[in-house]
Design an enzyme around this catalytic site. Structure first.
Site, PDB file in Angstrom:
ATOM      1  N   THR A  14       0.810  -1.227   0.000  1.00 25.33           N
ATOM      2  CA  THR A  14       0.000   0.000   0.000  1.00 25.33           C
ATOM      3  C   THR A  14       0.841   1.273   0.000  1.00 25.33           C
ATOM      4  OG1 THR A  14      -0.134  -0.075   2.410  1.00 25.33           O
ATOM      5  CG2 THR A  14      -1.933  -1.121   1.195  1.00 25.33           C
ATOM      6  N   CYS A 157      17.813   5.769  -3.972  1.00 26.41           N
ATOM      7  CA  CYS A 157      17.456   6.404  -5.240  1.00 26.41           C
ATOM      8  C   CYS A 157      18.472   7.439  -5.708  1.00 26.41           C
ATOM      9  CB  CYS A 157      16.078   7.049  -5.136  1.00 26.41           C
ATOM     10  SG  CYS A 157      15.822   8.011  -3.645  1.00 26.41           S
ATOM     11  N   HIS A 256      15.189  12.887  -9.375  1.00 25.06           N
ATOM     12  CA  HIS A 256      16.304  13.416  -8.577  1.00 25.06           C
ATOM     13  C   HIS A 256      17.388  13.919  -9.531  1.00 25.06           C
ATOM     14  CE1 HIS A 256      14.340  11.890  -5.162  1.00 25.06           C
ATOM     15  NE2 HIS A 256      15.143  10.926  -4.779  1.00 25.06           N
TER      16      HIS A 256
END
EC number: 1.2.1.11
Lengths: 366, 366, 366, 366
Positions: A14, A157, A256
């Site tokens: 979720t 990331c 990013h």
């Protein structure tokens, strides 16, 4: 594998990373999504109910996932899975992923918990899938030893956004000496609800907890190799990297951006033109293996003076590659450039999925 | 000077820098605003008409300026001015400022045109007002020589944001060796209409034309001294600085943030604690002279891990000082930190006004 | 009142409304801030520690408040207070404010809990301070009856932004018939952390829970009068208002904008010019009483076609007045216009403070 | 039509609407893009050069368009085109489109110039393609009469977003009486560079020149029918609509949101549930004709209380349909709801393309 596909599950289904896993796996040629895990409060609900008010994707919930029942994150509900993808937050990720591995399940995790583990590969799929070869040693080192279960992690990331270009540079010009990185990171990197709008509208926050340390440490593990008969990571030790990072949060949804300055061990250093050529020519194993989620062009080099930009370039190739631009001489080090990664795609879910696709091609899922 | 105030004028009065000049000068203890200059299309209009649709300040147009007549930028209309502030764009600034100086007027300019001029001081008021002492030589070098007219420039907004802290470091710990700067600059830095909203909403533009070169060059002139009996700038030549800059535009209204990493010539380098102490202790001549627009605290050092932030800290001290935070060891160089300047205040109009206040105190306006 | 000031306290002192109360009360000519209340987790800490990481104001914490000890929200710690301001969230506000009143304390509350209470005045200070005259009845109705304690509420921020102009219209042109309102509300209206940046960047959320109902209901109570010898509110019953509201959240930090269309009972309706004149001429009791926080101009009418705008106009008069513009004929109803209120100032803390200033002038604090 | 496709051209090809036309036409089953027109400064350049620095799409320039030569907007270069799409600004659009029609070319225009022309259909493709039947009369009325050339316009983007739902309501429940609309419109609606970032970041601008008048007027033409044997528009005259609009610019990239309140002539009015059902059931001729760009679902009705939202819902069905939510009783009129249209897709280029697809199916291109 009745349909020839590997059954897979998603932990943290979720959350924002979990939602991206679902979008990538709901119609995948190699994988069939059969199990969803989330916290106790979501358990036993159909997915669309469990995620109500938190599904923040531009695409709707895939029709074949809407009514799947969500389970708690316990191995029993995932035992038919050949791969379990983990989009868990770091708090539950540590014990849950360990329990899944101990239950002989294969975990491909986006969480940070096992990235520094000396037995767990930390793989950016466009860079170091060769690190999968430590997995037999990881399995043997468990007690009792495992014949299927293991944990594979992917990178933070912002690290991912930088390290692909660095790998291409090392392949072409030998080891790097210094890497100075400054990032401008999207709000989606901190999940939902994540960053308060009052903190980021008309603002920049020059701090992201733990982020600079991740870039400074993970880079050496990823760019380094294996040693001692594939039982340990060399952490780039034969030519230690010096890495410094400044990390900032900016009011950007996805993508990013990093400003990078590097110097090379070997001098004279390459020219900006040679660097551009090397980045353009860079190909990776995910491409040669024909993996479904691999980008066509691993590194897209932009010629325009003001690119890449998050909003315009993050969706290119469905966010599976890296964008580089503004390659120029650095007045202090050798070369500087700008790099962009889609943090929710290659920077997160796409890396895990691609790592599993590579593992499949190389026999680590059988 | 019937009221004891120096009469002053503003060139480029309808532009965004000009508007800031007006707000600072409409009620100033040393200066009386008596003349406004703008382009031909604004000439002979009352100010509020000339600026209609372009006044983008939170404060309304000052009542005593609303109906002032705007003139073309020609010396005749400014001849009673003891100081002329220039907020002109670079295209008109070159010839207009030269003509004003030739007409024996004193120009304090925010434009870039004469910053690299070997006769013009480039002054950040918190750093190098000592460079005013080249002015007699500048006047003598004109043909014919001048007894009043000269040009004083202030620095580019992003340079200003970095160089105040660098000055404090050099004062305390000796010359710097390397300065790596990465900026995240506000949209107001490019004037009005300036940056299109389609370019910057949900985005970062990793390029600002000419900006990196300005930081890399101006820093040495500002941090350097004078030589040859105050007839030339030494450009920090006895200990050459190596400066590298990455500049980015971010969706922030006001306030340029910079991530800075530095190394010192003298080793061992100071600790983060010593650096914080030196920045806090730094005072400048504008303060000791008691200048009206000088900040109480030249450099405000923040202890919170996530400060300074543009939205929260740019208005502190009316934007007249610099904010620094996150002072820590750099794994590659010696020290890294984050710096914030209000680009429309100290980064622009406040610098010019403060330079003129210093000039007044030191006798350069008599 | 040793210094002639009324001692006051603030409940919910660490929240965003509480922070605004503190900024307004830390240096107030009538009030002296002596007590702070917050949740149990903040109790017994100095204020700056209790609010660490949550102080999101452009100004720093006032020096005389930084080290004040925070208490739990219990009457004992506030017993010397002549006024207690409540910036509590609605969950604690109900019982806490009742307990404070029962302890014979005067509560001026920004919370919604008692706005619909038939004994509690709901006062927008520029509109209906006359409703204070129900307070004796409120006190008598308590069990046991009180001689000091009472609760005064102020309106929801978006209601406040609309109702000031409506009051001016009714004063000048008689009762309104229909009011259609559509709001574009700032993120600060939902507190901190409040709205997730992922929900609002590059987006509008066309829903704010309970907000439309508040506007539709509160308007009649505020614009109505008292009846039955100041023992009940008439809710505008002699000429019932029909009000419809659409409420939206937009990516704006502060300032609620509303598009309003109205029709009048009495026809022919006034012209846009007559409406502008009436709004400009409107004055309120807070002004005639000389209250410290009252605006000089209750309603500022803008002539520019594109004003008021949140960013440019919200700080005008320190956010204590209302801004109106674009007054024009409505093709369906009579008149339409745009209204702006600073939701964190007049829309919240300023209303409570101004209500207390009025109460002081009118003898309700003695 | 060697490949069975109709050759088409695009006027205003370097603008933002023109770029959208190119993306939709570069790979279209019915149309082949063969000619590009732009201003004199772009003429004779390859497209990618002409558009350099202004291509602001997430997708790159289509490979088959990059090197197409751009022409001036003169009929000669477009004479082989069966359809010419116009994304011109209104200044050139008037004379250019007239010249193209006079040269017997068919123009499908997104410009506003001929929308009010009594001979030109103003078609929202999901609403009133039946208005194409005025085209023979338009051709006959030219001097000399034309056998191919005509002008078809599509509606203003904000009108389009509202009128689809209104059409569904009139089809189901009979004529509307009152329509109150308040819009929150995206910055892309004003082209590039369009809205200055200084005007819209942390702000709302409550004014868009001419926009309210467009909604108030166009709605009646679009929802009305033809009369006098298809030689005139009835402008809904048998049951005049009363429409009032407030238009606002908000910091959203794409997607115009509207708050709509309506009343019906026929009472009792339908319930919210009946309205939702009618909107869901609404289908249009573009769908039954099987047009390539038609949405599968003309109106998507959202059940979540806070949808539609621009960022989450604008890309649904590639922006070819309309999104409606929050259908509820209006306390003053009958029903209120929220509507979203993708202003750069159905609100602009998609409408023109879809109008041409319908024209093709109905024989108006032969």
């Amino acid at each position: 594998m009745s349909n020839g596909k590997v059954k897979v599950g998603v932990l943290g289904a979720t959350g924002t990373v979990g939602q991206r896993f679902i979008l990538q796996l709901s119609n995948h040629p190699d994988f069939e999504l059969v199990a969803l895990g989330a916290s106790a409060s979501s358990a036993n609900k159909p997915y669309h109910e469990a995620v109500a008010g938190r599904w923040k994707q531009v695409q709707p919930i895939p029709a074949n996932v809407r009514d799947m029942t969500v389970h708690e994150c316990e191995p029993a509900a995932f035992k038919e899975c050949g791969v379990v993808f983990s989009g868990l937050d770091s708090t539950p990720a540590g014990p849950v992923e360990a329990a899944f591995r101990a239950a002989n399940l294969r975990v491909f995790s986006n969480a940070k918990n096992y990235r520094r583990d000396p037995l767990c590969p930390l793989i950016v799929p466009l860079v170091n899938p060769s690190h999968l070869s430590i997995l037999p040693h990881q399995q043997k080192s468990m007690s009792p030893p495992l014949d299927r279960g293991y944990i594979v992690t992917n990178a933070n990331c912002s690290t991912t956004g930088v390290v692909v270009a660095l790998k291409a540079l090392e392949d072409a010009f030998g080891p790097l000496d210094i890497v100075m990185v400054q990032t401008m990171q999207a709000i989606s990197g901190s999940g939902y609800p994540g960053v308060s709008s009052l903190d980021i509208l008309d603002n920049v926050v020059p701090y992201i907890s733990g982020e600079e340390e991740k870039i400074e440490w993970e880079t050496s593990k990823i760019l380094g190799g294996l040693k001692d008969n594939d039982t340990a990571f060399d952490l780039h030790e034969t030519s230690p990297l010096r890495v410094s990072a400044h990390c900032n949060r900016v009011p950007v949804i996805d993508g990013h951006l990093a400003c990078v300055s590097v110097s090379f061990k070997k001098q004279p250093a390459p020219s900006p033109e040679q660097v551009a050529e090397a980045l353009r020519a860079f190909t990776c194993e995910a491409q040669t293996l024909g993996c479904h989620s691999a980008p066509k062009q691993a590194i897209t080099v932009h010629d325009e003076v003001d690119r890449p930009q998050p909003r315009l370039d993050r969706e290119w190739q469905n966010g599976s590659g890296v964008n580089v631009g503004r390659i120029r001489k650095d007045p202090v080090l050798d070369i500087k450039f700008v790099s962009l990664v889609n943090n929710v795609m290659l920077g997160a879910a796409t890396s895990s999925v691609l790592n599993a696709e590579i593992a499949l091609k190389k026999g680590y899922l059988s």
